[in-house]
Scaffold this motif. Structure first.
Motif, mmCIF file in Angstrom:
data_model
loop_
_atom_site.group_PDB
_atom_site.id
_atom_site.type_symbol
_atom_site.label_atom_id
_atom_site.label_comp_id
_atom_site.label_asym_id
_atom_site.label_seq_id
_atom_site.Cartn_x
_atom_site.Cartn_y
_atom_site.Cartn_z
ATOM 1 N N GLU A 8 -3.375 5.863 -37.565
ATOM 2 C CA GLU A 8 -3.159 6.803 -35.878
ATOM 3 C C GLU A 8 -4.064 7.245 -35.962
ATOM 4 O OE1 GLU A 8 0.582 9.003 -37.018
ATOM 5 O OE2 GLU A 8 1.304 7.682 -37.819
ATOM 6 N N ASP A 9 -5.133 7.450 -36.969
ATOM 7 C CA ASP A 9 -7.037 8.296 -36.532
ATOM 8 C C ASP A 9 -7.412 7.272 -36.261
ATOM 9 O OD1 ASP A 9 -8.426 10.435 -36.911
ATOM 10 O OD2 ASP A 9 -9.363 8.912 -38.291
ATOM 11 N N CYS A 10 -7.362 6.144 -36.643
ATOM 12 C CA CYS A 10 -8.279 4.816 -35.984
ATOM 13 C C CYS A 10 -7.462 4.712 -34.431
ATOM 14 C CB CYS A 10 -8.166 4.205 -36.906
ATOM 15 S SG CYS A 10 -8.705 3.558 -37.986
ATOM 16 N N GLN A 11 -6.014 4.989 -34.473
ATOM 17 C CA GLN A 11 -5.650 4.040 -33.206
ATOM 18 C C GLN A 11 -5.908 4.864 -31.921
ATOM 19 O OE1 GLN A 11 -3.764 0.921 -32.849
ATOM 20 N NE2 GLN A 11 -3.342 1.557 -30.711
ATOM 21 N N GLN A 12 -5.984 6.139 -32.630
ATOM 22 C CA GLN A 12 -6.531 7.551 -31.358
ATOM 23 C C GLN A 12 -7.877 7.750 -31.252
ATOM 24 O OE1 GLN A 12 -5.416 11.796 -33.620
ATOM 25 N NE2 GLN A 12 -3.508 11.713 -31.389
ATOM 26 N N LYS A 13 -8.529 7.491 -32.310
ATOM 27 C CA LYS A 13 -10.088 7.351 -31.737
ATOM 28 C C LYS A 13 -11.300 6.639 -30.833
ATOM 29 C CE LYS A 13 -11.542 10.191 -35.596
ATOM 30 N NZ LYS A 13 -11.620 10.315 -37.061
ATOM 31 N N ASP A 14 -10.534 5.017 -31.620
ATOM 32 C CA ASP A 14 -10.772 3.625 -30.784
ATOM 33 C C ASP A 14 -8.617 2.878 -30.379
ATOM 34 O OD1 ASP A 14 -11.953 1.201 -30.120
ATOM 35 O OD2 ASP A 14 -12.693 0.902 -31.939
ATOM 36 N N PRO A 15 -8.793 2.995 -29.788
ATOM 37 C CA PRO A 15 -7.374 2.226 -29.436
ATOM 38 C C PRO A 15 -7.478 0.832 -29.329
ATOM 39 C CG PRO A 15 -7.689 3.933 -27.449
ATOM 40 C CD PRO A 15 -8.748 3.703 -27.858
ATOM 41 N N ASP A 16 -9.035 -0.087 -29.375
ATOM 42 C CA ASP A 16 -9.452 -1.309 -29.066
ATOM 43 C C ASP A 16 -9.360 -1.492 -30.688
ATOM 44 O OD1 ASP A 16 -8.898 -1.490 -26.805
ATOM 45 O OD2 ASP A 16 -10.623 -1.691 -26.112
ATOM 46 N N PHE A 17 -9.306 -1.001 -31.669
ATOM 47 C CA PHE A 17 -9.602 -1.207 -32.626
ATOM 48 C C PHE A 17 -9.106 -2.169 -33.752
ATOM 49 C CE2 PHE A 17 -9.264 -0.408 -38.082
ATOM 50 C CZ PHE A 17 -10.648 -0.119 -38.011
ATOM 51 N N PHE A 18 -7.472 -1.744 -33.661
ATOM 52 C CA PHE A 18 -6.854 -2.995 -34.479
ATOM 53 C C PHE A 18 -6.860 -4.358 -34.020
ATOM 54 C CE2 PHE A 18 -5.645 1.506 -36.408
ATOM 55 C CZ PHE A 18 -5.699 1.307 -37.580
ATOM 56 N N TYR A 19 -7.283 -4.222 -32.633
ATOM 57 C CA TYR A 19 -7.212 -5.893 -31.665
ATOM 58 C C TYR A 19 -8.663 -6.410 -32.344
ATOM 59 C CZ TYR A 19 -7.306 -9.027 -28.526
ATOM 60 O OH TYR A 19 -7.248 -10.593 -27.190
ATOM 61 N N ARG A 20 -9.638 -5.069 -32.316
ATOM 62 C CA ARG A 20 -10.563 -5.895 -32.190
ATOM 63 C C ARG A 20 -11.152 -6.253 -34.067
ATOM 64 N NH1 ARG A 20 -13.221 -1.565 -30.936
ATOM 65 N NH2 ARG A 20 -13.819 -1.198 -33.341
ATOM 66 N N THR A 21 -10.200 -5.803 -34.523
ATOM 67 C CA THR A 21 -10.627 -5.977 -35.965
ATOM 68 C C THR A 21 -9.884 -7.409 -36.270
ATOM 69 O OG1 THR A 21 -9.295 -4.258 -37.090
ATOM 70 C CG2 THR A 21 -11.161 -3.946 -37.075
ATOM 71 N N SER A 22 -8.693 -7.224 -35.795
ATOM 72 C CA SER A 22 -7.746 -8.804 -36.233
ATOM 73 C C SER A 22 -8.498 -9.931 -35.346
ATOM 74 C CB SER A 22 -6.295 -8.116 -35.489
ATOM 75 O OG SER A 22 -6.482 -7.785 -34.231
ATOM 76 N N HIS A 23 -9.032 -9.977 -34.427
ATOM 77 C CA HIS A 23 -9.494 -10.396 -33.708
ATOM 78 C C HIS A 23 -10.880 -10.981 -33.502
ATOM 79 C CE1 HIS A 23 -5.420 -10.011 -31.698
ATOM 80 N NE2 HIS A 23 -5.188 -11.214 -32.047
#
Ligand code: ZN
Length: 742
Positions: free
Chosen positions: A536-551
């Motif tokens: 949740e923290d990552c998502q809040q700080k950087d909304p693209d974080f998980f998109y970026r790390t997974s792609h």
């Protein structure tokens, strides 16, 4: 083969003893006296003919007197009672057809032996009064406490209550009958003398016949020379007159009374159990070791009881006393039993006058003689030699029979014996204890039952302070709850004695306390909670974080580290997720035999085309310590074995480092450098370097004390290359060389 020369005399001996027993049991049962003799006739002639037992003798049984007495009283008529006997016979036939006789094998051996011993003692104690002429009690009674109908009527002044085997014996010695005593004791002496001196020369003449003949003769002499002590009346066999007819028919109208059926079931069960016990016991005494088929025996007994009911006999079983007399009189086959039945019939019809001259004292001598053989102390001594598990059920059975009756005694003895059988089955094999210095290993076996609780408990209690105990339950298929409790309580108390407990292989428990278990669960739950918070923290700080790390881009680094390094690679390098492809094993080994790492290597080089491979060791490495130690750690020894060769190859350099810690740190560095060497020897790395010039390899050591990484590049002598022996050629390069030579 039947030996008639032995069987006929034996049958006479058995018949002489059987007649007063049949009469006595009938009297004690509250039945007409002739019904007892009828039981004896049918038990001998009919059951003897049908049974496959060679030595057993059937007839009215002491063990049934209570049931018969109660039955006649309940139904208020003997003919009605006979209806129950008919039904009991039919039930026994059904038992035989259903093959329930095989259950007799469940009687434990010490119980059978205890029964024989008890009946021997009962014979000695019950017949001794008759031996001295105190014929207050009926012949053949076996129960400890006497009832009114067990006692003769014409004993004025004798107590009518509180009479039992022991008080009766005491009474007898204050009421000696001189004539009977002389006859009884001389008969007993004759039996021993005959057996000792004459029997071998005259094997076909049973001592008991000689003793009875002597008894009758002595009494005739007394009549002539000392008539005041001649044995008369109640001290003699008293076969009643056949005035009322021998045969009584059942009263079929009793079939309407439900009590008839209850009684029939009771008689059938008791008679069957007694019969099976007796034939089993006699089979054990048989010098020819013959076996009596139990279901056939039930059919023979059922037929016998059916007939008894139909023509007026009291119910019968195989009876051990008459069987033992038969055996000791030298019987060889069932001809003896059959013939004894016919002799009882003849005694009623034609020999009544003669037989009524026999003093009971002489017959008592025959029974005491057999009793002494049955209760011989040598059996007890043999049982003692076999340990408590044999001797205790034996003694308990014998005493229970002596002080209650046959069936109660057998039940008590069987229960006690079963406890010992179960205990033996399990205690001996429940657990194994190994002691290695202060380490105690307790290995639990496949079945750990309630019976091991005591042994395990006392074993754990006896452990010395400051020791270590390993309880290994990995082989146990089932562990009783009581045993688990013992282990659990011990685990809780062990710290008081500073005992270290290691519990393994027991699924339902561990060596951890409930508090520790709760803490472990909480720790685990926290891990998942942290993950949610982090995401949740990552998502809040950087909304693209998980998109970026997974792609995102492919990893750029293959990091080969050690499993026990406290901090993970992406934390110490603050690498973005996905940048590092991590492989860890104990001691950050690069082994060409490790399929796992070799697969990772091929994938990262051929498919991901990773430009950097890092081998990262760490100071304080447990894997390296294991290799430096002389202790053995199992499979780990094999895995870290290459570290030992690093020490060997660099012994000159290492010998100069006197500080132990510095020396260990140096070994860790040298070990990482050696792993780089192994990496360069792999075909996949060589090919890629030849083709693309990558990957570049790096040797690192992480210092857990400072968090800093040392790059050992100054010590990497890559220019030296690998020894030609380890060199591989890329296929393309090979083709180029071939074309240039052409
Ligand atoms: Zn390590």
């Amino acid at each position: 083969m039947p030996d008639l020369k032995k069987d006929i005399p034996a049958s006479i001996a058995v018949a002489l003893v059987a007649i007063p027993l049949c009469l006595g049991i009938a009297h004690a049962s509250g039945a007409p006296l002739l019904s007892g003799l009828m039981g004896g006739i049918i038990g001998g002639a009919v059951v003897g003919l049908l049974s496959h037992s060679q030595l057993s003798v059937s007839g009215p049984a002491a063990g049934l007197t209570t049931v018969v007495l109660g039955g006649i009283a309940t139904l208020k008529s003997f003919p009605a009672f006979l209806t129950s006997v008919v039904l009991a016979g039919i039930l026994q036939l059904i038992f035989g057809k259903l093959r329930v006789g095989g259950l007799s094998r469940l009687f434990p051996s010490p119980v059978i032996k205890g029964m024989l011993g008890a009946i021997g003692l009962i014979l000695i104690m019950k017949q001794s009064p008759h031996l001295v002429g105190y014929d207050f009690e009926e012949m053949g009674v076996q129960e400890f406490a006497d009832k009114a109908q067990d006692l003769e009527d014409d004993y004025p002044g004798a107590p009518r209550t509180g009479i039992n085997t022991v008080t009766l014996l005491a009474l007898a010695f204050t009421h000696l009958d001189p004539g009977a005593m002389v006859i009884g004791l001389l008969s007993l002496a004759t039996l021993y003398l005959w057996e000792w001196k004459v029997q071998k020369r005259l094997p076909t003449v049973p001592g008991s016949l000689v003793a009875v003949a002597l008894g009758v003769g002595l009494n005739q002499l007394l009549a002539v020379f000392k008539p005041e002590i001649q044995v008369t009346g109640k001290h003699l066999v008293q076969i009643p007159e056949l005035s009322g007819g021998l045969i009584t028919f059942p009263d079929w109208s009793a079939l309407a009374n439900p009590q008839v059926y209850i009684l029939a079931v009771t008689i059938a069960i008791i008679a069957s159990v007694e019969t099976l016990l007796c034939v089993e016991a006699l089979d054990r005494l048989d010098p020819e070791h013959r076996f009596t088929p139990p279901n056939r025996e039930l059919i023979a007994q059922g037929t016998g009881n059916l007939l008894c009911g139909l023509i007026g006999g009291i119910p019968i079983t195989s009876v051990i006393v008459r069987g033992s007399v038969n055996l000791s009189a030298g019987a060889t086959s069932k001809i003896s039993s059959i013939s004894h039945g016919i002799l009882i019939l003849l005694s009623l019809l034609v020999m009544r006058g003669g037989l009524n001259q026999i003093p009971l004292a002489t017959l008592a001598a025959v029974l005491v003689h057999v009793g002494i053989k049955m209760a011989h102390p040598s059996t007890l001594r043999r049982m003692m030699g076999r340990g408590w598990s044999q001797v205790i059920p034996y003694v308990v059975t014998a005493l229970s029979i002596l002080f209650s009756d046959l069936l109660i005694g057998i039940m008590v003895g069987t229960v006690v014996s079963a406890v010992f059988i179960l205990r033996n089955l399990h205690v001996a094999q429940g657990l194994t204890v190994n002691r290695k210095g202060s380490l105690i290993q307790i290995e639990l076996h496949q079945e750990v039952t309630f019976f091991h609780k005591v042994r395990l408990g006392s074993l754990l209690e006896s452990l010395p302070a400051d020791s270590t105990v390993e309880i290994d339950g990995s082989k146990a298929l089932s562990i009783d709850h009581d045993v688990l409790d013992v282990i659990e309580v011990f685990c809780q108390r062990a710290p008081q004695k500073n005992i270290k407990v290691i519990v393994g292989g027991i699924a339902t428990m561990s060596s951890f306390s409930e508090k520790q278990k709760a803490e472990m669960q909480a720790e685990y739950d926290q891990l998942l909670a942290n993950n949610r918070a982090w995401a949740e923290d990552c998502q809040q700080k950087d909304p693209d974080f998980f998109y970026r790390t997974s792609h995102g881009p492919k990893p750029h680094f293959l990091f080969i580290g050690c499993s026990d390094c406290g901090v993970s690679a992406d934390i110490i390098t603050a690498a973005e997720p996905g940048k590092l492809l991590v492989h860890r094993n104990i001691g950050n080994m690069v082994s060409l035999h490790d399929m796992n790492l070799m697969s990772v290597l091929q994938y990262t080089i051929d498919h991901l085309v990773v430009p950097h491979i890092i081998v990262c060791g760490h100071y304080n490495c447990g894997g390296i310590r294991a290799a430096l130690s002389t202790d053995s750690f199992g499979l780990i020894d094999n895995w870290v074995h290459p570290v030992k060769s690093v020490i060997q190859e660099n012994q000159t350099e290492l010998a100069q480092i006197l500080d132990q810690t510095q020396r260990e740190r140096r070994i860790i560095e040298l070990h990482v450098l050696q792993q780089i060497g192994h990496l360069l020897k792999t075909p996949v790395v060589q090919n890629s370097i030849q083709k693309l010039g990558i990957p570049r390899v790096h040797a690192w050591v992480y210092d857990e004390g400072t968090g800093k990484i040392t790059d050992l590049k100054s010590q990497l002598h890559l220019s030296e290359g690998v020894h030609p022996a380890f060199g591989f050629q890329h296929p393309a390069q090979k083709n180029a060389e071939i074309s240039s030579t052409v």
